[in-house]
Design a protein around this motif. Sequence first.
Motif, short mmCIF file in Angstrom:
data_model
loop_
_atom_site.label_atom_id
_atom_site.label_comp_id
_atom_site.label_asym_id
_atom_site.label_seq_id
_atom_site.Cartn_x
_atom_site.Cartn_y
_atom_site.Cartn_z
N GLN A 95 0.84 -1.21 0.00
CA GLN A 95 0.00 0.00 0.00
C GLN A 95 0.87 1.26 0.00
OE1 GLN A 95 -0.45 -2.73 1.70
NE2 GLN A 95 -2.58 -3.06 2.36
N LYS A 96 1.96 1.22 0.75
CA LYS A 96 2.87 2.37 0.80
C LYS A 96 3.59 2.54 -0.54
CE LYS A 96 3.62 2.20 5.78
NZ LYS A 96 4.57 1.91 6.87
N ILE A 97 3.94 1.44 -1.17
CA ILE A 97 4.56 1.50 -2.49
C ILE A 97 3.59 2.13 -3.49
CG2 ILE A 97 5.35 0.11 -4.45
CD1 ILE A 97 7.44 0.28 -2.32
N ALA A 98 2.33 1.69 -3.43
CA ALA A 98 1.32 2.25 -4.33
C ALA A 98 1.14 3.75 -4.08
CB ALA A 98 -0.01 1.53 -4.14
N GLY A 99 1.20 4.16 -2.81
CA GLY A 99 1.08 5.57 -2.48
C GLY A 99 2.22 6.39 -3.03
N ASP A 100 3.44 5.85 -2.96
CA ASP A 100 4.60 6.56 -3.50
C ASP A 100 4.54 6.64 -5.02
OD1 ASP A 100 5.58 7.07 -1.04
OD2 ASP A 100 7.28 5.70 -1.13
N ARG A 101 4.04 5.58 -5.64
CA ARG A 101 3.89 5.63 -7.11
C ARG A 101 2.94 6.75 -7.52
NH1 ARG A 101 3.14 -0.78 -7.68
NH2 ARG A 101 5.33 -1.40 -7.90
N LYS A 102 1.84 6.87 -6.78
CA LYS A 102 0.87 7.91 -7.10
C LYS A 102 1.44 9.30 -6.84
CE LYS A 102 -3.90 9.30 -6.09
NZ LYS A 102 -5.13 8.98 -5.30
N LYS A 103 2.17 9.44 -5.74
CA LYS A 103 2.71 10.74 -5.33
C LYS A 103 3.82 11.22 -6.26
CE LYS A 103 5.59 10.78 -1.93
NZ LYS A 103 6.18 10.62 -0.58
N THR A 104 4.69 10.30 -6.70
CA THR A 104 5.86 10.70 -7.48
C THR A 104 5.71 10.51 -8.98
OG1 THR A 104 6.87 8.48 -7.32
CG2 THR A 104 7.34 10.04 -5.54
N GLY A 105 4.78 9.62 -9.38
CA GLY A 105 4.66 9.31 -10.80
C GLY A 105 5.74 8.34 -11.27
N LEU A 106 6.50 7.77 -10.33
CA LEU A 106 7.58 6.83 -10.66
C LEU A 106 7.16 5.42 -10.28
CD1 LEU A 106 10.67 8.79 -9.27
CD2 LEU A 106 9.73 8.85 -11.58
#
Length: 286
Positions: A95-106
């Motif tokens: 879930q945290k990985i998914a959140g970082d993907r959404k936040k950074t676009g990476l």
Amino acid sequence: MLKDLFRKKRKYATIPSTQAKKEVPEGIMEKCPQCGTIIISKELEKNLKICKSCQYHFRMSAPERVESLIDQGTFIKFNTELQTEDPLEFPDYLQKIAGDRKKTGLNEAIVTGEGRLGGYPLILGVMDARFRMGSMGSVVGEMIARAAKQALEKKYPFVLFSASGGARMQEGVFSLMQMAKTSTVLERLNQERILFISVLTHPTTGGVSASFSSLGDINLAEPGALIGFAGRRVIEQTVRQKLPDDFQTAEFLLKHGQLDQVVPRHELRDRLLQLLEFHAYRGNED
């Protein structure tokens, strides 16, 4: 008219409504953490995220770094299909990985690809501290290893920017294994006499500083970058000595022979170009 002259002044200041607050755009200003200067965000971006008052280097995202270095329209990403898994079933990790993907676009904490700098071809890797603090998990290690193999195959120099808190704790020993993996493939570059330039930015710590980021044929760093393995407090408790104030800064490491140069961001592109020219890497002419 007389009413206007003798109007009672309000005793208390009014608080802007929630709607009024929303009408003020966020991210207009940045405060320099070193000198406290208030800087217009757009002006800061134009100045490569360097404070004009004290030359403090703000962190750059991976896309910003690529844009500041690589010839326009020449950068091609690769290994974007790799996906982080959860080998230890760590709570809320995915879930945290998914959140970082959404936040950074990476997709992960690093961007790798091929491009040209001043016309010279190279393989580039740029870590991004916005994504899990740039921590090195299995995918980050694999992307670095694959990028190095691309450099090996094409005989292109490999330039890698580090920005990391170290190994990713949520992947345990799988993360620590990336230290050996990346170091092994970089040794293959060394055997084939292919140039590897490591650029250490703020911060470069833990397992990243203890592996690939310190293995460059040429090791550069940005001014004021925090570089080290363990934290200051841990080291002081271990050696039972007071450490110098500038301990674990780029300047301290340069003074003690662990870096080749500390290069301000404004000069970094030209310095990399000089190194590429010096080593005469022209690649395959189109």
